[in-house]
Design an enzyme around this catalytic site. Structure first.
Site, PDB file in Angstrom:
ATOM      1  N   ASP A   1       0.828  -1.215   0.000  1.00  0.00           N
ATOM      2  CA  ASP A   1       0.000   0.000   0.000  1.00  0.00           C
ATOM      3  C   ASP A   1       0.861   1.262   0.000  1.00  0.00           C
ATOM      4  O   ASP A   1       1.993   1.250   0.479  1.00  0.00           O
ATOM      5  CB  ASP A   1      -0.911  -0.034   1.230  1.00  0.00           C
TER       6      ASP A   1
ATOM      7  N   ARG B   1       0.107   7.733  -2.341  1.00  0.00           N
ATOM      8  CA  ARG B   1       0.691   8.745  -1.452  1.00  0.00           C
ATOM      9  C   ARG B   1       2.131   9.067  -1.834  1.00  0.00           C
ATOM     10  O   ARG B   1       2.571  10.211  -1.769  1.00  0.00           O
ATOM     11  CB  ARG B   1       0.629   8.251   0.009  1.00  0.00           C
TER      12      ARG B   1
ATOM     13  N   TRP C   1     -11.713  -1.940  -8.217  1.00  0.00           N
ATOM     14  CA  TRP C   1     -12.429  -1.558  -9.455  1.00  0.00           C
ATOM     15  C   TRP C   1     -13.158  -0.228  -9.263  1.00  0.00           C
ATOM     16  O   TRP C   1     -13.562   0.402 -10.230  1.00  0.00           O
ATOM     17  CB  TRP C   1     -13.451  -2.638  -9.852  1.00  0.00           C
TER      18      TRP C   1
ATOM     19  N   LEU D   1      -7.120  -4.812   7.450  1.00  0.00           N
ATOM     20  CA  LEU D   1      -6.828  -5.930   6.537  1.00  0.00           C
ATOM     21  C   LEU D   1      -7.349  -5.678   5.129  1.00  0.00           C
ATOM     22  O   LEU D   1      -6.943  -6.358   4.188  1.00  0.00           O
ATOM     23  CB  LEU D   1      -7.456  -7.224   7.070  1.00  0.00           C
TER      24      LEU D   1
ATOM     25  N   HIS E   1       2.420   3.676  -8.912  1.00  0.00           N
ATOM     26  CA  HIS E   1       2.262   2.251  -9.233  1.00  0.00           C
ATOM     27  C   HIS E   1       3.474   1.742  -9.997  1.00  0.00           C
ATOM     28  O   HIS E   1       3.941   0.622  -9.784  1.00  0.00           O
ATOM     29  CB  HIS E   1       0.987   2.013 -10.034  1.00  0.00           C
TER      30      HIS E   1
ATOM     31  N   GLU F   1       1.149 -13.445  12.165  1.00  0.00           N
ATOM     32  CA  GLU F   1       1.801 -12.326  12.847  1.00  0.00           C
ATOM     33  C   GLU F   1       1.733 -11.089  11.944  1.00  0.00           C
ATOM     34  O   GLU F   1       2.036 -11.173  10.751  1.00  0.00           O
ATOM     35  CB  GLU F   1       3.274 -12.661  13.141  1.00  0.00           C
TER      36      GLU F   1
ATOM     37  N   LEU G   1      10.792 -20.250  -5.025  1.00  0.00           N
ATOM     38  CA  LEU G   1       9.721 -19.427  -4.454  1.00  0.00           C
ATOM     39  C   LEU G   1       8.417 -19.558  -5.243  1.00  0.00           C
ATOM     40  O   LEU G   1       8.427 -19.511  -6.473  1.00  0.00           O
ATOM     41  CB  LEU G   1      10.169 -17.955  -4.489  1.00  0.00           C
TER      42      LEU G   1
HETATM   43  C1  IPE Z   1      -5.456  -2.869  -0.354  1.00  0.00           C
HETATM   44  O1  IPE Z   1      -5.105  -1.544  -0.423  1.00  0.00           O
HETATM   45  C2  IPE Z   1      -5.433  -3.512  -1.725  1.00  0.00           C
HETATM   46  C3  IPE Z   1      -4.120  -3.711  -2.332  1.00  0.00           C
HETATM   47  C4  IPE Z   1      -2.979  -3.421  -1.767  1.00  0.00           C
HETATM   48  C5  IPE Z   1      -4.130  -4.298  -3.660  1.00  0.00           C
HETATM   49  P1  IPE Z   1      -6.193  -0.380  -0.581  1.00  0.00           P
HETATM   50  O2  IPE Z   1      -5.442   0.874  -0.723  1.00  0.00           O
HETATM   51  O3  IPE Z   1      -7.146  -0.738  -1.654  1.00  0.00           O
HETATM   52  O4  IPE Z   1      -6.941  -0.461   0.822  1.00  0.00           O
HETATM   53  P2  IPE Z   1      -7.867   0.616   1.558  1.00  0.00           P
HETATM   54  O5  IPE Z   1      -8.861   1.106   0.568  1.00  0.00           O
HETATM   55  O6  IPE Z   1      -6.975   1.722   2.039  1.00  0.00           O
HETATM   56  O7  IPE Z   1      -8.461  -0.127   2.701  1.00  0.00           O
HETATM   57  C1  IPE Z   2      -1.504   0.269  -3.429  1.00  0.00           C
HETATM   58  O1  IPE Z   2      -1.298   1.632  -3.389  1.00  0.00           O
HETATM   59  C2  IPE Z   2      -1.739  -0.249  -4.835  1.00  0.00           C
HETATM   60  C3  IPE Z   2      -3.106  -0.765  -5.084  1.00  0.00           C
HETATM   61  C4  IPE Z   2      -4.079  -0.763  -4.215  1.00  0.00           C
HETATM   62  C5  IPE Z   2      -3.371  -1.288  -6.418  1.00  0.00           C
HETATM   63  P1  IPE Z   2      -2.505   2.670  -3.356  1.00  0.00           P
HETATM   64  O2  IPE Z   2      -2.839   3.052  -4.753  1.00  0.00           O
HETATM   65  O3  IPE Z   2      -3.629   2.140  -2.555  1.00  0.00           O
HETATM   66  O4  IPE Z   2      -1.813   3.897  -2.618  1.00  0.00           O
HETATM   67  P2  IPE Z   2      -2.499   4.883  -1.571  1.00  0.00           P
HETATM   68  O5  IPE Z   2      -3.085   4.069  -0.478  1.00  0.00           O
HETATM   69  O6  IPE Z   2      -3.519   5.662  -2.309  1.00  0.00           O
HETATM   70  O7  IPE Z   2      -1.359   5.726  -1.093  1.00  0.00           O
HETATM   71 MG    MG Z   3      -4.124   2.320  -0.589  1.00  0.00          MG
END
Ligand code: IPE
Ligand code: IPE
Ligand code: MG
Length: 251
Positions: free
Chosen positions: A30, A34, A79, A205, A47, A217, A141
């Site tokens: 994640d 940001r 989506w 989660l 990304h 963990e 892996l």
């Molecule tokens: C979880 O991250 C999904 C992936 C890392 C693919 P999100 O950015 O979608 O989660 P929320 O919306 O902050 O909970």
């Molecule tokens: C995780 O990064 C990638 C996916 C969910 C595909 P985000 O795109 O959710 O990044 P933030 O949470 O907006 O920073």
């Molecule tokens: Mg995110």
């Protein structure tokens, strides 16, 4: 640079000496958005930078002889994002799979996916299927990409299959236990994750591996996924190796 490499080698050695290596690591990658925002860049730049992190973490996991690495790559809820972002993520996924598959193959990595990849277009599904087919006999892996994945949908899909098998008389109602239920999940061939890492500090989660993480963990770091280094990864594992897993018992 030299100093950094030395630190990485030191951590690596320490992890391997500790013996209790996690067999299965799952990561909620994640913070790409940001990371980009901080730099005044479009989200997709985040990304793209995130793909580079994937490459180094896959390599690092292989070097530590980790057996399973599950990466939350795209959730069913993702989506909901703007169309442009979704198609950019998809484009990156297919381009990277095509570009990296030979190297993954050479490195003995087996690629699998978890989630409803039937939700993707036939052309795109084919790219993933070809990559999985090519690496299916690799013994290093197992890289598991969670794609179009939702923990709740996975559980509901399992319930549906169980009901079907009950009706056909293939299973007994009394025999439905945790082990049997797990065998109906997408992850039936994987052990439950020992360690779950989430980058970017969110304490949730987000519908990831809900059933499988009951005794996993957790390790949450504020580091944004594009900045997540091999040292950060090593630190998470070292932290895990210090934990006492009790599974409800006494230490
Ligand atoms: C979880 O991250 C999904 C992936 C890392 C693919 P999100 O950015 O979608 O989660 P929320 O919306 O902050 O909970
Ligand atoms: C995780 O990064 C990638 C996916 C969910 C595909 P985000 O795109 O959710 O990044 P933030 O949470 O907006 O920073
Ligand atoms: Mg995110």
């Amino acid at each position: 640079m030299q100093k950094l490499r030395k630190e990485v080698e030191k951590f690596k050695k320490k992890i391997l000496e500790n013996k209790n290596l996690p067999q299965h690591i799952a990561i909620i990658m994640d913070g790409n958005g940001r990371w980009a925002k901080k730099r005044g860049l479009p989200r997709i730049a985040g990304h793209k930078a995130g793909v580079k992190t994937v490459k180094r973490i896959v390599k690092a996991a292989g070097e530590l002889n980790i057996k399973f690495l599950t990466l939350f790559t795209f959730s069913t809820e993702n989506w909901r994002r703007p169309k442009k972002e979704v198609s950019a993520i998809m484009g990156l996924l297919y381009k990277t799979t095509k570009k990296e598959i030979d190297e993954l193959y050479q490195n003995n990595v087996r690629l699998i996916t978890t989630g409803r990849i039937d939700g993707f277009s036939p052309r795109r599904k084919e790219i993933l299927e070809k990559a999985m087919e090519k690496t299916k006999n690799n013994t290093g892996l197992t890289l598991n990409l969670a794609l179009n994945y939702s923990g709740r949908v996975e559980i509901l899909d399992a319930v549906r299959k169980i009901i079907k098998d009950l009706k056909k008389g293939k299973i007994d109602e009394e025999k439905i236990d945790s082990k049997l239920f797990s065998s109906y999940l997408y992850t039936k061939d994987l052990p439950d994750p020992d360690l779950l890492i989430r980058t970017s500090g969110e304490l949730r989660l987000s519908n990831f591996l809900l059933w499988q993480t009951s005794y996993t963990e957790l390790y949450i770091t504020d580091v944004l996924w594009p900045d997540f280094s091999v040292s950060d990864f090593h630190q998470a594992i070292l932290d895990y190796q210090k934990r006492e897993r009790r599974f409800g018992g006494v230490g």
